[in-house]
Write an enzyme that holds these catalytic residues in place. Structure first.
Site, mmCIF file in Angstrom:
data_model
loop_
_atom_site.group_PDB
_atom_site.id
_atom_site.type_symbol
_atom_site.label_atom_id
_atom_site.label_comp_id
_atom_site.label_asym_id
_atom_site.label_seq_id
_atom_site.Cartn_x
_atom_site.Cartn_y
_atom_site.Cartn_z
ATOM 1 N N HIS A 106 -3.775 -12.921 -12.861
ATOM 2 C CA HIS A 106 -3.464 -14.292 -12.424
ATOM 3 C C HIS A 106 -3.201 -14.297 -10.932
ATOM 4 O O HIS A 106 -2.592 -13.384 -10.393
ATOM 5 C CB HIS A 106 -2.241 -14.824 -13.167
ATOM 6 C CG HIS A 106 -2.225 -16.313 -13.251
ATOM 7 N ND1 HIS A 106 -2.822 -17.009 -14.279
ATOM 8 C CD2 HIS A 106 -1.716 -17.258 -12.436
ATOM 9 C CE1 HIS A 106 -2.657 -18.303 -14.098
ATOM 10 N NE2 HIS A 106 -1.996 -18.488 -12.974
ATOM 11 N N ASP A 151 4.425 -25.650 -19.562
ATOM 12 C CA ASP A 151 3.813 -25.387 -18.251
ATOM 13 C C ASP A 151 2.625 -26.310 -18.021
ATOM 14 O O ASP A 151 2.413 -26.799 -16.912
ATOM 15 C CB ASP A 151 3.371 -23.930 -18.111
ATOM 16 C CG ASP A 151 2.650 -23.727 -16.786
ATOM 17 O OD1 ASP A 151 3.272 -23.969 -15.736
ATOM 18 O OD2 ASP A 151 1.459 -23.383 -16.781
ATOM 19 N N ARG A 174 3.518 -31.257 -11.117
ATOM 20 C CA ARG A 174 3.761 -30.674 -9.789
ATOM 21 C C ARG A 174 2.584 -30.917 -8.866
ATOM 22 O O ARG A 174 2.758 -31.139 -7.664
ATOM 23 C CB ARG A 174 4.010 -29.163 -9.927
ATOM 24 C CG ARG A 174 5.358 -28.837 -10.538
ATOM 25 C CD ARG A 174 5.441 -27.359 -10.936
ATOM 26 N NE ARG A 174 5.201 -26.456 -9.848
ATOM 27 C CZ ARG A 174 4.495 -25.321 -9.949
ATOM 28 N NH1 ARG A 174 3.972 -24.934 -11.097
ATOM 29 N NH2 ARG A 174 4.315 -24.556 -8.907
ATOM 30 N N SER A 223 5.720 -20.629 -13.944
ATOM 31 C CA SER A 223 4.423 -21.168 -14.366
ATOM 32 C C SER A 223 3.447 -20.032 -14.689
ATOM 33 O O SER A 223 2.822 -19.990 -15.751
ATOM 34 C CB SER A 223 3.879 -22.066 -13.241
ATOM 35 O OG SER A 223 2.536 -22.385 -13.453
ATOM 36 N N LYS A 246 2.579 -18.513 -18.816
ATOM 37 C CA LYS A 246 1.205 -18.478 -19.360
ATOM 38 C C LYS A 246 0.819 -17.059 -19.754
ATOM 39 O O LYS A 246 0.193 -16.838 -20.780
ATOM 40 C CB LYS A 246 0.206 -18.948 -18.294
ATOM 41 C CG LYS A 246 0.094 -20.442 -18.161
ATOM 42 C CD LYS A 246 -1.093 -20.827 -17.301
ATOM 43 C CE LYS A 246 -0.856 -20.725 -15.833
ATOM 44 N NZ LYS A 246 -0.073 -21.775 -15.240
HETATM 45 N N1 URA Z 1 -0.732 -20.567 -10.626
HETATM 46 C C1 URA Z 1 -0.046 -21.084 -11.675
HETATM 47 O O1 URA Z 1 -0.444 -20.914 -12.822
HETATM 48 N N2 URA Z 1 1.063 -21.777 -11.436
HETATM 49 C C2 URA Z 1 1.547 -21.992 -10.188
HETATM 50 O O2 URA Z 1 2.565 -22.624 -10.046
HETATM 51 C C3 URA Z 1 0.830 -21.464 -9.096
HETATM 52 C C4 URA Z 1 -0.317 -20.754 -9.347
#
Ligand code: URA
Length: 434
Positions: free
Chosen positions: A82, A161, A168, A183, A187
């Site tokens: 990620h 999220d 956001r 966040s 995930k």
């Molecule tokens: N990637 C994400 O999944 N969440 C964030 O807040 C920033 C980048």
């Protein structure tokens, strides 16, 4: 408990207890806490921060707001990656297939555009037919059958999220270290991968502007992952200029395909090799990063990474003719060069300004319900350190019409700073936290 009291406590810089955070996330997930209160709370967090304990509690509450997948019946080890978000970051589209081609199943839950940065899900949806909203059972089936699945958050996986991320995006509450950490990691924990590599970006095109902030974010996320029993590494990578040349959804898919077919920009290839090597080592295929890199390079050279990407697109309903002939991807009607106003070395490129320009062209959202235009974006020609002649192109604007291109041109020009002295390009990777 009353949400207004929790907003006020955060506004005043006081910590919330685990019970309060659990209550808040449960209420937001079931709709009893409305968007307007959650927006106010997110802004209070952005301005006043959260300590590491609150951040960990928020992460777990968001991860547990839906199903927590256990993928061990599919494979002994699954991997995931990620990014914290950047300009031109299409690494998932390349890295996922490379790692899957080595036999490591990739179970990836990605996001849409966020603030000034693009998102993998919006990029993939520029391939006609590509399905990103899959339920948990289908996600599992694809990880088993293809070895690679990239999905948006369904109602089942980290739904808190999913809602907060979209909120956001349009309430200027993205650039908060605890909100980003929670966040990303919620995930990752919900999607069930054993080995996770985090690409934590810093610089003008990232949400963390300084290396110090990025390092802190990386440390929190690695710790949360390890506490949850996952193997985690974080790569601190530069966003002092866009990654690769393409910025914009379909343009980035085209560039990712170029890499998967053995070409593409060297910085994008390099970052995929660095991130991929960490994953391969974490997963135990080898102990040696150099050997991992060679294995990954082979997946590009022998076509196996391309074959995995092809299989993923096909299984997720995408039109494979479009990836076989990328000229069939959406193309913007207007392509207008932006030229250098003077001769000089490119000293800096303000990535955020580039990202905002792509949003203004229609490549991102201003409101949650906005539809995006997959074709628009930028192709960067002049990078930091390049010597450009006055009148030569810095980049090409891909726009829906000429007036849209003209509107963003001044901000794009202002994003470039020039020097009459040679400038050293920034290092791509600053550090790796294992
Ligand atoms: N990637 C994400 O999944 N969440 C964030 O807040 C920033 C980048």
């Amino acid at each position: 408990m009353r949400m207004v009291d929790l907003i006020a406590r955060k506004r005043d810089g006081l910590p919330l207890t685990r019970e309060e955070i659990d209550w808040l996330i449960a209420g937001y997930s079931d709709g009893t806490i409305p968007d307007y209160q959650m927006s106010a709370w997110a802004m209070a967090v952005l301005l006043r921060g959260m300590d590491d304990r609150e951040t960990a509690d928020l992460t777990l509450a968001m991860a547990q707001s839906g199903d927590m997948l256990d993928l061990h019946d599919l494979a002994p080890i699954t991997v995931d990656k990620h990014s914290t978000g950047g300009i031109g970051d299409k690494t998932t589209l390349v890295l996922g297939p490379m790692v899957a081609a080595l036999g490591l199943p990739v179970a990836k839950m990605s996001g849409r555009g966020l603030g000034f940065s693009g998102g993998t899900i919006d990029k993939l949806e520029s391939i006609p037919g590509f399905q990103t909203t899959l339920d948990g059972a289908t996600f599992r089936r694809l990880v088993r059958e293809v070895g690679l699945a990239v999905v948006a958050q369904s109602g089942d996986l980290a739904p808190a999220d999913k809602r907060l991320y979209a909120l956001r995006d349009v309430t200027a509450t993205v650039e908060s270290m605890p909100l980003i950490a929670a966040s990303v990691m919620s995930k990752k924990l919900a999607a069930g991968a054993d080995c996770i590599v985090l690409d934590v970006k810093y610089g003008s095109g990232a949400f963390m502007r300084t290396l110090g902030e990025a390092r802190h974010l990386a440390q929190i996320m690695v710790k949360i992952g390890q506490l949850a029993g996952r193997r985690v590494a974080a790569v601190l990578s530069s966003m002092q200029q866009p990654l690769g040349q393409a910025v914009g959804n379909a343009l980035e898919v085209r560039e990712a395909i170029a890499v998967l077919r053995g070409g593409g920009p060297p910085d994008l290839v390099e970052l995929c090799l660095v991130l991929g090597s960490e994953l391969v080592v974490l997963a135990g295929l080898t102990q040696e990063p150099d050997e991992a890199r060679a294995m990954l390079q082979a997946t590009l050279a022998n076509g196996s990474a391309w074959a995995k990407f092809h299989a993923m697109v096909s299984h997720q309903g995408g039109d494979v003719r479009v990836i076989e002939q990328p000229d069939l991807l959406p193309v913007a009607p207007v392509q207008q060069p932006l030229v250098a106003p003077c001769t000089g070395y490119v000293a800096t490129i303000d990535g955020m300004a580039l990202g905002l320009a792509v949003n203004a062209l229609g490549g991102g959202r201003a409101r949650k319900e906005d539809l995006i235009d997959p074709a628009v974006g930028l192709m960067i020609q002049a990078r930091v350190g390049d010597l450009v002649e006055a009148g030569h192109p810095l980049l090409t604007i891909h726009a829906a019409d000429e007036s849209a291109a003209a509107q963003v041109a001044p901000a794009l020009l202002a994003a470039y700073r020039f020097s009459d002295q040679p400038v050293a390009p920034p290092a791509l990777v600053e550090a790796i936290l294992r």
